[in-house]
Scaffold this motif. Sequence first.
Motif, mmCIF file in Angstrom:
data_model
loop_
_atom_site.group_PDB
_atom_site.id
_atom_site.type_symbol
_atom_site.label_atom_id
_atom_site.label_comp_id
_atom_site.label_asym_id
_atom_site.label_seq_id
_atom_site.Cartn_x
_atom_site.Cartn_y
_atom_site.Cartn_z
ATOM 1 N N ALA A 1 -18.068 19.056 35.107
ATOM 2 C CA ALA A 1 -19.402 19.157 34.502
ATOM 3 C C ALA A 1 -19.245 18.817 33.034
ATOM 4 O O ALA A 1 -18.343 19.326 32.360
ATOM 5 N N THR B 1 -24.724 16.849 32.813
ATOM 6 C CA THR B 1 -24.394 15.975 33.945
ATOM 7 C C THR B 1 -23.102 16.448 34.614
ATOM 8 O O THR B 1 -22.396 17.314 34.087
ATOM 9 N N TYR B 2 -22.823 15.880 35.809
ATOM 10 C CA TYR B 2 -21.622 16.272 36.539
ATOM 11 C C TYR B 2 -21.188 15.099 37.414
ATOM 12 O O TYR B 2 -21.849 14.052 37.470
ATOM 13 N N LYS C 1 -22.894 11.345 37.090
ATOM 14 C CA LYS C 1 -24.260 11.074 37.549
ATOM 15 C C LYS C 1 -25.107 10.425 36.448
ATOM 16 O O LYS C 1 -26.017 9.655 36.735
ATOM 17 N N ASP D 1 -17.753 20.270 43.861
ATOM 18 C CA ASP D 1 -18.941 19.617 43.305
ATOM 19 C C ASP D 1 -20.066 20.622 43.079
ATOM 20 O O ASP D 1 -20.819 20.522 42.108
ATOM 21 N N LYS D 2 -20.183 21.605 43.994
ATOM 22 C CA LYS D 2 -21.253 22.591 43.897
ATOM 23 C C LYS D 2 -21.146 23.397 42.605
ATOM 24 O O LYS D 2 -22.140 23.613 41.901
ATOM 25 N N LYS E 1 -22.056 21.203 39.632
ATOM 26 C CA LYS E 1 -23.504 20.985 39.554
ATOM 27 C C LYS E 1 -24.216 22.216 39.001
ATOM 28 O O LYS E 1 -25.144 22.098 38.192
ATOM 29 N N ASP F 1 -26.541 22.184 35.707
ATOM 30 C CA ASP F 1 -27.942 22.623 35.753
ATOM 31 C C ASP F 1 -28.197 23.713 34.722
ATOM 32 O O ASP F 1 -29.251 23.735 34.068
#
Length: 356
Positions: free
Chosen positions: A66, A70-71, A100, A115-116, A119, A123
């Motif tokens: 991250a 963005t990530y 991204k 990835d989770k 993200k 966020d």
Amino acid sequence: VSAKTGLGLQDLLEMILLVADLADLNATAEGASVGVVIESHLEAGRGPVATVLIQNGQLSTGQAVAIGATYGKIRTLESFTRQKIDFAGPSDPVIISGLKSVPNFGDRLIAFDSDKSAKMQADSSAREASYTKVHSMRAKGLDESVSADLIEQRELPLVIKTDVKGSLEAIHKVLDELNTSEVSVKITLEGVGPVSESDVTHAKATRARILSFRAPIGADIRNLANKESVSIYSYEVIYDLVEDVKKALSKLLPPEIVEILLGRATVIALFKGDKRSLVVGVQVEEGIISNDDQFHLMRKKELVADGKILAIRRGKDEIKQTASGSQAGLSITGNIKVEIGDVVQAFRSETRARTL
């Protein structure tokens, strides 16, 4: 130092190493990688690309990261010479792709196991950045929107919209406590729910500012407000809302006029003047008296008259100022009855803004 000629660079590097050694500045290649973006751009065929300086841990291809808002998962990892590498450690500048979107200069890179998680971090950073932007806009807005007509009326008209009734009651109560005999808040409309078209129309008619506390504001409403020159301010914390209103109300307060004593002199002689002025000889006891100063004429600690110093003379010479311990002749505004022993207090008036 000079990057062009290399002058002093070796000395700088030696000094950096010395300071790092004395301060025990160390990094480790163990654990999650952390870094900072020093350059970023959108590259044809590769998408968002960022140059990152690794500060701690080890970064490798395929790792989820991250960076600010963005990530992504690192697709390629290159050295600063554009050589493909599999991993990078502390102090390595590396070029990465697979994000991204393009991050900002100075954004912090944090590596994650999934990835989770990356993200979720991105966020969270995006929400924080959005709030900071709104807060920054608000800080420049409400008190600076105070116009001459409001200053004359000493009243701040507001439209209040909140998320729930409890918030509205709390805000109403605390704003009422800000009212004084000189300035006050005038809530022309209040309610619970999203900011609506009728709110904007009402604000325009009453020249009010709209304060939204956690109340949704649609894009169409913002566009309408911009078109109608109506200001909307969003808040997430009641304290921030109240502080902004206090600043705006402070702008409505009449300024404070402060007199600053510049010098004090005792009248020791009286001379003939003309219809426009009177000349008095003085002994300066304190400070500095200058040409064009305003003054109070005091007699036995009571105010006799006010006036202005038109000129200062010492002998035949006209001077701009006279200091403590000296004697001079003051040409002052006429129609003032001066006696030997009166005190001339020179002062400057200063206008100062007041706050609640």
